[in-house]
Design an enzyme around this catalytic site. Sequence first.
Site, PDB file in Angstrom:
ATOM      1  N   ASP A 110      14.386 -33.373 -33.443  1.00  0.00           N
ATOM      2  CA  ASP A 110      14.196 -31.940 -33.260  1.00  0.00           C
ATOM      3  C   ASP A 110      12.816 -31.574 -33.782  1.00  0.00           C
ATOM      4  OD1 ASP A 110      15.417 -29.454 -32.441  1.00  0.00           O
ATOM      5  OD2 ASP A 110      17.290 -30.237 -33.229  1.00  0.00           O
ATOM      6  N   ASP A 212      12.626 -26.839 -30.373  1.00  0.00           N
ATOM      7  CA  ASP A 212      13.440 -25.678 -30.689  1.00  0.00           C
ATOM      8  C   ASP A 212      12.792 -24.394 -30.170  1.00  0.00           C
ATOM      9  OD1 ASP A 212      15.773 -24.627 -32.294  1.00  0.00           O
ATOM     10  OD2 ASP A 212      14.152 -23.614 -33.382  1.00  0.00           O
ATOM     11  N   GLU A 276      14.166 -26.286 -25.594  1.00  0.00           N
ATOM     12  CA  GLU A 276      15.300 -25.357 -25.716  1.00  0.00           C
ATOM     13  C   GLU A 276      14.844 -24.006 -25.185  1.00  0.00           C
ATOM     14  OE1 GLU A 276      18.420 -23.414 -28.931  1.00  0.00           O
ATOM     15  OE2 GLU A 276      16.320 -23.663 -29.450  1.00  0.00           O
ATOM     16  N   HIS A 337      25.126 -27.357 -30.817  1.00  0.00           N
ATOM     17  CA  HIS A 337      25.387 -26.891 -32.182  1.00  0.00           C
ATOM     18  C   HIS A 337      25.332 -25.376 -32.326  1.00  0.00           C
ATOM     19  CE1 HIS A 337      21.078 -27.006 -31.739  1.00  0.00           C
ATOM     20  NE2 HIS A 337      20.932 -26.289 -32.828  1.00  0.00           N
ATOM     21  N   ASP A 338      24.870 -24.671 -31.291  1.00  0.00           N
ATOM     22  CA  ASP A 338      24.780 -23.212 -31.335  1.00  0.00           C
ATOM     23  C   ASP A 338      25.861 -22.524 -30.505  1.00  0.00           C
ATOM     24  OD1 ASP A 338      22.533 -23.034 -33.006  1.00  0.00           O
ATOM     25  OD2 ASP A 338      21.150 -23.281 -31.325  1.00  0.00           O
TER      26      ASP A 338
END
Length: 544
Positions: A110, A212, A276, A337-338
Site C-alpha cells: 500500500d 491509496d 484506489e 477492508h473499507d
Amino acid sequence: MRIIKYLISMATIFDKWWQTGVIYQVYPRSFQDSNGDGIGDLRGITGRLDHLQWLGIDAVWLSPIYPSPMADFGYDIADYTGIYSLFGSMQDFDTLLNEVHRRDMKLLLDLVPNHTSNQHPWFLESRSSRDNPKRDWYIWHDPLPDGGAPNNWLSVFGGEAWEWDAATQQYYYHAFLKEQPDLNWRNPAVQEAMFDVMRYWLTKGVDGFRVDVMWHMIKDKQLRNNPVNPDYEPHMATYSQQLPVYSTDQPEVHEVVHKMRRVMEEFDGDRVMIGEIYLPIQQLMPYYGADNKGAHLPFNFQLLSLPWNASSIAVAIDQYEGALPAQGWPNWVLSNHDQHRIASRVGQQQARVAAMLLLTLRGTPTIYYGDEIGMRNVAIPFDEVQDPQGLNMPDKNLSRDPSRTPMQWDNSVNAGFTTGKPWLRLSKTYQRVNVSAQKADSYSMLSLYRQLIALRRREPSLTTGDYSPVFSDNQILAFMRQHEGHSSFLIVLNLTHLPCYFRPANFPFRGRIEVATFPETEGSIVNDTISLDGDEGMVIRLER
C-alpha cells in the site's frame, strides 16, 4: 515487417502477470499473529504463504505496515521507508518478500501518498513555523475574515476538513482525520520525495503498489466550496452531504499519476500500479492515462456498490467494457477492508455465485482475505469499536471493524490466529467456518475458489479471452469467454434464491459443466435450455 511486429505486439498486450493473475489482499493486523500479542504481523503472513500458494494466488497485496501512531490503523504514516515494530522488522519484511518470490508470487505494498501522519517529520517541520522550508509541503490557509475555515469541505471521517493550528494561526486541510494532514501535491518537492519513496521499495524488489485514495491527491487551487448533495439522506455518512467536486478528482491529478507511472517504468519486471478510485465509470477511465500511461489498474468497485441484481450488473459490465480505452485492462473487486464483505451483502449461497462471477469476468480479480471461506462481517459491541469512522459517526453503523476481523484458520482457540487476545473478536461460527474444515470438504466455499482459480489459470479464454454478453433478465446473468484456438466457456449465473430457466433466443449451445456452485452437476452435459435452482451458477465448456 511492420505489420508482423504490430500483430506480435497486440498479441502480447494482455499477458502481463498482473493481467493473467489473481491478487489477494492481506490486512496484516488480522491475517496471522506469530508472537501472541493478538495482532497479525509479517512473520505470521510468511507462515501462511503456503495457503495462498495452494489456493493459486499470484500476488499478495499488504495493507500498510509502516511506522504509524495508528490513528487510522496504518493509513497515517510516520515513516514511509520503515516497518512498524508491531508488525516486525525490516529483516522480517525481507524474509517475507523472498518467500513470496520463492513461491513465484508477487508482493504489492500500500502506498499512501495523499496524506501523512501528523507525527511525520515532514509535518512536524511544516507546522513549526510559517517560514519553514516544508511549510508548503502541506495545505495551509488563512482563516476567513470571521475566523472560520477557508471553505466548507468536509472530512470523510466526519466533521470539517480543516484543523486550526493556534501556534501558526492558520488552518491545515485533512481529507480524513485531523491526524492525517494532506500533502500539497502541487509542490514539486513533495512529488520528488514521494517518488523517492516508491524507488526505495521498488529497489528492494516489491512488485508494485496499490495507491491509496488516488483521486484525492490534487485539490482545487482556488479552494472553492463544494456544492450541496441534493440526494443526501440521514443514514449516509456526513461527508455525503456535499458533492466533492473541488476537493477530489481535479484535472491536474492525471499528470501526477503519469509521473508516478514513469517512476514505475524505471524498473524492470512488469511492476504494477493500482489506483484506489471511487468514481463513476466515465470519471474512472481517465486514470488509465490518455496514452495508457496512468495507473495500470484503476480499481473498479462496481461490484462493491451495485444492487445485487442481474440486470443492473449486466448493464454495468457492458458499460465498463465499452468505456475501457483500447489497451486498458479491466479489474473487479467483491470486498475490501473499507466495505462490507460479500457474504454479508448477498448471503452465503449467493457469495458462491459472486465468486464465480469475479473469477470468470474479463480482467484481474482481487480477493479479500477470508472471502475464500465465506467470512462474514462480525458484530463488534459498541464499547469494542476501534475504527475512527465508526467512532466519529456512532449512530450510523459505519464502522469498518466488522469486515476486518481475524482470519479463521481452524477450530482451535481464537481460530488459530493468535495465542493471545485477538485485537478484534472473532466470528461466532469460526469453529465450523475455517480454512482447515473447508480444505477437507469438496463442497466448501474454499474448494470452489480453488477450483475456479485453477480453471482460470489453465484456460486462456478465462484469463485473456474476449468477453461477450449473452443474456440477462431480473434473475440470470450469462456471458461468454472465448480465445481463438482454445475452448470457449459459457457462464450462467442465477443471482437470486428462486429457480429459473435459461433459454436464450437464437443461441443454441451444447457443452459440459466444468465448475458449478452445486458440484453435483459437474460433468453433466447441457444444451439449449437449463433449469437453474436458486443460487446456482455454472461454467460450461462449449463443444466446438
